[in-house]
Design a protein around this motif. Structure first.
Motif, PDB file in Angstrom:
ATOM      1  N   LYS A 156       1.242   4.055  -2.976  1.00  0.00           N
ATOM      2  CA  LYS A 156       0.940   5.471  -2.762  1.00  0.00           C
ATOM      3  C   LYS A 156       2.106   6.340  -3.223  1.00  0.00           C
ATOM      4  CE  LYS A 156      -2.430   5.251   0.957  1.00  0.00           C
ATOM      5  NZ  LYS A 156      -2.593   5.256   2.406  1.00  0.00           N
ATOM      6  N   ILE A 157       3.322   5.914  -2.854  1.00  0.00           N
ATOM      7  CA  ILE A 157       4.501   6.698  -3.239  1.00  0.00           C
ATOM      8  C   ILE A 157       4.640   6.728  -4.764  1.00  0.00           C
ATOM      9  CG2 ILE A 157       7.030   6.747  -3.152  1.00  0.00           C
ATOM     10  CD1 ILE A 157       6.732   5.632  -0.260  1.00  0.00           C
ATOM     11  N   ALA A 158       4.433   5.560  -5.388  1.00  0.00           N
ATOM     12  CA  ALA A 158       4.588   5.494  -6.840  1.00  0.00           C
ATOM     13  C   ALA A 158       3.365   6.061  -7.549  1.00  0.00           C
ATOM     14  CB  ALA A 158       4.823   4.045  -7.256  1.00  0.00           C
ATOM     15  N   LYS A 159       2.376   6.449  -6.757  1.00  0.00           N
ATOM     16  CA  LYS A 159       1.130   7.004  -7.301  1.00  0.00           C
ATOM     17  C   LYS A 159       0.504   6.090  -8.358  1.00  0.00           C
ATOM     18  CE  LYS A 159       1.757  11.915  -6.345  1.00  0.00           C
ATOM     19  NZ  LYS A 159       3.011  11.966  -5.634  1.00  0.00           N
ATOM     20  N   ILE A 160       0.420   4.813  -8.070  1.00  0.00           N
ATOM     21  CA  ILE A 160      -0.309   3.927  -8.979  1.00  0.00           C
ATOM     22  C   ILE A 160      -1.785   4.219  -8.758  1.00  0.00           C
ATOM     23  CG2 ILE A 160      -0.877   1.577  -9.615  1.00  0.00           C
ATOM     24  CD1 ILE A 160       1.417   0.507  -8.423  1.00  0.00           C
ATOM     25  N   ALA A 161      -2.443   4.701  -9.789  1.00  0.00           N
ATOM     26  CA  ALA A 161      -3.851   5.016  -9.617  1.00  0.00           C
ATOM     27  C   ALA A 161      -4.666   3.731  -9.558  1.00  0.00           C
ATOM     28  CB  ALA A 161      -4.320   5.887 -10.758  1.00  0.00           C
ATOM     29  N   LYS A 162      -4.438   2.865 -10.483  1.00  0.00           N
ATOM     30  CA  LYS A 162      -5.234   1.626 -10.533  1.00  0.00           C
ATOM     31  C   LYS A 162      -4.338   0.511 -11.036  1.00  0.00           C
ATOM     32  CE  LYS A 162      -9.851   2.763 -10.340  1.00  0.00           C
ATOM     33  NZ  LYS A 162      -9.593   3.964  -9.608  1.00  0.00           N
ATOM     34  N   ASP A 180      -9.259   0.187  -4.888  1.00  0.00           N
ATOM     35  CA  ASP A 180      -9.402   1.446  -4.136  1.00  0.00           C
ATOM     36  C   ASP A 180      -9.568   1.171  -2.642  1.00  0.00           C
ATOM     37  OD1 ASP A 180      -9.164   2.834  -6.431  1.00  0.00           O
ATOM     38  OD2 ASP A 180     -11.324   3.139  -6.739  1.00  0.00           O
ATOM     39  N   ARG A 209       0.837  -1.201   0.000  1.00  0.00           N
ATOM     40  CA  ARG A 209       0.000   0.000   0.000  1.00  0.00           C
ATOM     41  C   ARG A 209       0.876   1.258   0.000  1.00  0.00           C
ATOM     42  NH1 ARG A 209      -2.829  -1.215   4.413  1.00  0.00           N
ATOM     43  NH2 ARG A 209      -4.315  -2.377   3.142  1.00  0.00           N
ATOM     44  N   GLN A 210       1.873   1.245   0.864  1.00  0.00           N
ATOM     45  CA  GLN A 210       2.762   2.395   0.969  1.00  0.00           C
ATOM     46  C   GLN A 210       3.491   2.656  -0.354  1.00  0.00           C
ATOM     47  OE1 GLN A 210       5.515   1.724   4.133  1.00  0.00           O
ATOM     48  NE2 GLN A 210       4.271   2.998   5.492  1.00  0.00           N
ATOM     49  N   ILE A 224      -6.272   0.422  -1.112  1.00  0.00           N
ATOM     50  CA  ILE A 224      -5.451   1.624  -0.892  1.00  0.00           C
ATOM     51  C   ILE A 224      -5.952   2.387   0.343  1.00  0.00           C
ATOM     52  CG2 ILE A 224      -4.809   3.885  -1.886  1.00  0.00           C
ATOM     53  CD1 ILE A 224      -3.280   1.514  -3.091  1.00  0.00           C
TER      54      ILE A 224
END
Ligand code: GLU
Length: 553
Positions: A266-272, A285, A262-263, A288
């Motif tokens: 979030k850092i890599a900004k994977i949207a989906k 979602d 999860r972390q 996340i």
């Protein structure tokens, strides 16, 4: 000390619920139970507690059994493990899809609670309790009477000491589930019946069960009275072990993997995660937002980001290339120590020295660096042949990329293993560090930006590139046989003649063949690659270096 207050021989057991993989904490419980039985000429039983039908699975049962076998914690009674040798008595190959349900050893079976329930074993004792008014039925479930009916309950735990709970804090509890639970016994009831009927004298388990123990004591006492058999239903010695924590202070748990994924997401900004990964967008979602810890999503994120998830389960450590003896040694130290600052020991030592008086109450912290360094030490202590065999087994199980490579063959394999053994801390480490050995010659990429590469190659007007050109010319006439050795000698000669350090020639060669200046010893490296690959890589590197320098001019 008598084996047991009733002079019964020592019997311990490991009783996992097959609702997932074997957690490293579970392995430690199994280890302590195994060691205590072995050290007291006792018996160690494996029992599968699968009465939670919704969460239990045969895959998980098989996984747990495989992990115990890998660790080398063999049990005297219980489901049979997989065959580990070709020539095993079942006539099947090693590690066949074994059937633990139908192959069990021991006089106290079956060792699956689901099978024991089918035989009506728990119902028999539940009926005794109902008939005697010790239990009652409500909404289809059977509950044991507690509170004033039974009074205060006290017991002594071998680690946590004397524990006493007042009657008013003890509520009636379910011993057999209703229809939606398949009318199966609850964990509390099944664990007590089985431990009593299997003659278990020492119940060793995680401290999360400490608060359940008053319930268990009540069942023992009630059935001792009703059966008039105070020996079979004598309370066992309870031994609760402290929890294993992450360095940050949280309990080491399966959720840590989801947390790490999860972390990173979030850092890599994977949207989906794409549909192609088989993950539903809404579930992603929710993951996340920490509303679930879905394993598929965890793995999909790890795969997408090349993320190494923290090892939590026994098979994570196996996959990360830790040796079983090291895992056992390390986890034994989480909560126990032999008392003389000795930290390295094997199963034999543990079985001779393990006792409860040196199990501490304080939770212990899992230190991955320490485990890694233990593993490196143990790898160095292996004989050359054993290391080649360990690493070979690892490649066969986990590294298809190396299986087809020519280095994974006969003498070359032994040469490679001998060269990397000294510095390997885990099994995959030397594989990952030396992928250039299994790459195609035109698969090596050259990046001249990093400082060590600039220094060795392009600085001072391409001094290193010129030396590499000299080496290329000198290698041309060398024989193919024993190439690494003669090539190495040739480099020595060149360095001597030029009056410069041999490394000035060797570093550019390393960079040319591996893409980086870090390789096993050069003679070994060039031997494994052979003459034609070496020359081809040097040619490609020279061309790439020239192009790079021209572009910088
Ligand atoms: N099935 C229980 C568990 O996995 C066993 C607890 C016990 O050892 O009594 O936690």
């Amino acid at each position: 000390m008598p084996a047991d207050t009733n002079h019964r021989p020592v019997v311990t057991r490991f009783a996992p619920s097959p609702t997932g993989a074997l957690h490293i904490g579970g392995a430690r419980t199994a280890l302590f139970a195994w060691a205590y039985a072995r050290g007291h000429s006792g018996k160690f039983i494996l029992r599968i507690e699968d009465t939670d039908l919704k969460r239990s699975s045969p895959e998980s049962t098989r996984g747990i059994i495989r992990d115990l076998v890998w660790l080398g914690l063999m049990w005297d009674e219980g489901p049979k493990g997989p065959c580990m040798k070709q020539a095993c008595d079942c006539g099947k190959g090693p590690d066949e899809d074994f059937d633990p349900y139908n192959r069990q050893v021991g006089d106290n079976g079956p060792y699956f609670q689901s099978q024991r329930a089918e035989q009506g074993l728990y119902d028999h004792y539940i009926q005794l309790l109902l008939d005697a008014g010790e239990a009652y039925e409500e909404d289809g479930a059977v509950r044991l009477k507690m509170g004033g009916h039974r009074g205060d309950i006290a017991f002594d735990d071998a680690v946590y000491g004397h524990i006493e709970v007042k009657a008013e804090d003890l509520e009636d509890f379910v011993i057999r589930k209703g229809d939606d639970g398949g009318r199966l016994p609850t964990f509390h009831f099944a664990v007590v019946c089985d431990d009593a009927l299997m003659g278990v004298t020492h119940v060793i388990r995680g401290q999360e069960h400490l608060s359940n123990t008053t319930k268990h004591a009540a069942i023992y006492d009630a059935l001792a009275k009703l059966t008039n058999d105070a020996v079979t239903w004598a309370r066992p010695t309870w031994v609760h072990t402290p929890s294993i924590m992450n360095p940050g202070g949280s309990k080491m748990s399966k959720r840590d993997k989801a947390k790490a994924a999860r972390q990173a997401a979030k850092i890599a900004k994977i949207a989906k995660i794409a549909k192609a990964d088989g993950i539903d967008a809404a579930r992603f979602d929710a993951f996340i937002d920490a509303d679930n810890n879905d394993n598929d999503i965890t793995l999909a994120i790890a795969h997408k980001l090349g993320l190494k998830l923290p090892e939590i389960d026994v098979n994570d450590f196996l996959e990360s290339g830790y040796l079983p003896g090291v895992c056992l040694n390390y986890i034994a130290l989480l909560g126990w120590n032999p008392g003389d600052n000795q930290e390295k020991f094997d199963l034999d030592f543990l079985s001779k020295h393990f006792d409860f008086d040196r199990v501490g109450k304080a939770n212990s912290t899992f230190d991955r660096d320490k485990l890694r360094s233990f593993n490196g030490d143990a790898i160095r202590e292996l004989s050359k042949d054993d290391f080649a065999c360990e690493l070979g087994g690892y490649v066969k199980n986990y590294r298809p990329d190396w299986q087809e490579a020519s280095v994974f063959n006969g003498d070359d394999w032994q040469t490679f293993c001998t060269a990397v053994q000294e510095r390997a801390e885990t099994l995959p480490q030397p594989l990952d560090a030396n992928t250039f050995l299994i790459a195609e010659d035109d698969g090596i990429e050259y990046d001249f930006a990093p400082k060590p590469i600039r220094k060795a190659m392009t600085n001072s007007n391409g001094a290193g590139v010129k030396l590499l050109g000299e080496v290329r010319a000198a290698f041309d006439g060398l024989p193919e046989d024993n190439f690494g050795h003669t090539a190495h000698e040739k480099i020595n000669e060149l360095a001597e003649a030029a009056g410069i350090n041999m490394g000035k020639y060797a570093q550019p060669v390393r960079i040319a063949v591996a893409g980086s200046p870090v390789t096993p010893p050069l003679d070994v490296t060039l031997d494994l690659l052979g003459k034609s690959s070496t020359l081809e890589r040097i040619d490609r590197c020279l061309a790439a270096a020239k192009a790079h320098m021209e572009s910088q001019a």
